[in-house]
Write a protein that holds these residues in place. Structure first.
Motif, PDB file in Angstrom:
ATOM      1  N   ALA A  68       0.737  -1.088   0.010  1.00  0.00           N
ATOM      2  CA  ALA A  68      -0.548  -0.364   0.061  1.00  0.00           C
ATOM      3  C   ALA A  68       0.675   1.241  -0.132  1.00  0.00           C
ATOM      4  O   ALA A  68       0.542   2.074  -0.723  1.00  0.00           O
ATOM      5  CB  ALA A  68      -0.707  -0.119   0.734  1.00  0.00           C
ATOM      6  N   MET A  69       2.125   1.080   0.859  1.00  0.00           N
ATOM      7  CA  MET A  69       2.773   2.495   0.331  1.00  0.00           C
ATOM      8  C   MET A  69       3.714   2.568  -1.086  1.00  0.00           C
ATOM      9  O   MET A  69       3.996   3.364  -1.063  1.00  0.00           O
ATOM     10  CB  MET A  69       4.061   2.169   1.672  1.00  0.00           C
ATOM     11  N   GLN A  70       4.074   1.634  -1.133  1.00  0.00           N
ATOM     12  CA  GLN A  70       4.746   1.500  -2.636  1.00  0.00           C
ATOM     13  C   GLN A  70       3.240   2.333  -3.319  1.00  0.00           C
ATOM     14  O   GLN A  70       4.056   2.904  -3.902  1.00  0.00           O
ATOM     15  CB  GLN A  70       5.037   0.396  -3.569  1.00  0.00           C
ATOM     16  N   ALA A  71       2.635   1.798  -3.238  1.00  0.00           N
ATOM     17  CA  ALA A  71       0.905   2.490  -4.554  1.00  0.00           C
ATOM     18  C   ALA A  71       1.040   3.393  -4.085  1.00  0.00           C
ATOM     19  O   ALA A  71       0.896   4.015  -5.274  1.00  0.00           O
ATOM     20  CB  ALA A  71       0.373   1.164  -4.527  1.00  0.00           C
ATOM     21  N   ALA A  72       0.618   3.852  -2.952  1.00  0.00           N
ATOM     22  CA  ALA A  72       0.921   5.426  -2.559  1.00  0.00           C
ATOM     23  C   ALA A  72       1.923   6.397  -3.073  1.00  0.00           C
ATOM     24  O   ALA A  72       1.608   7.793  -3.187  1.00  0.00           O
ATOM     25  CB  ALA A  72       0.807   6.024  -0.979  1.00  0.00           C
ATOM     26  N   SER A  73       3.021   6.234  -3.037  1.00  0.00           N
ATOM     27  CA  SER A  73       4.034   6.740  -3.914  1.00  0.00           C
ATOM     28  C   SER A  73       4.250   6.936  -4.791  1.00  0.00           C
ATOM     29  O   SER A  73       3.475   6.553  -6.073  1.00  0.00           O
ATOM     30  CB  SER A  73       5.629   6.876  -2.851  1.00  0.00           C
TER      31      SER A  73
END
Length: 93
Positions: free
Chosen positions: A88-93
């Motif tokens: 989720a963190m990678q998709a948000a960045s």
């Protein structure tokens, strides 16, 4: 204290190994100096209140979990698979 493992269900906290804060610390470079490395290795925040922590279910399925817990009352409000949080963190960045 009981932790709800997403794969195994509710388990006693003795089945889990606490790994520390779930936030990534910036690792100093090899030439950063002794003070920077000392701070990185030994200085940590010790907040009173809601924190995100990294736990491993080493007495069960072996999963890595992000546990959102109040350090004053020990009430756990959320448990997520660490891999899901990372995605989720990678998709948000």
């Amino acid at each position: 204290m009981r932790i709800d493992c997403p794969l195994c269900g509710s388990r006693d906290r003795r089945e889990f190994y606490y790994q520390g804060a779930a936030v990534m610390l910036a690792r100093p470079g090899p030439d950063a100096g002794e003070v920077a490395w000392d701070n990185y290795l030994h200085l940590r925040d010790n907040p009173a209140g809601v924190t995100e922590e990294l736990w491993q279910h080493d007495g069960g399925c072996g999963s890595w979990l992000v546990v959102t817990r109040d350090t004053v009352s020990h009430v756990i409000s959320k448990v997520e698979m660490a891999a899901d949080v990372k995605r989720a963190m990678q998709a948000a960045s």
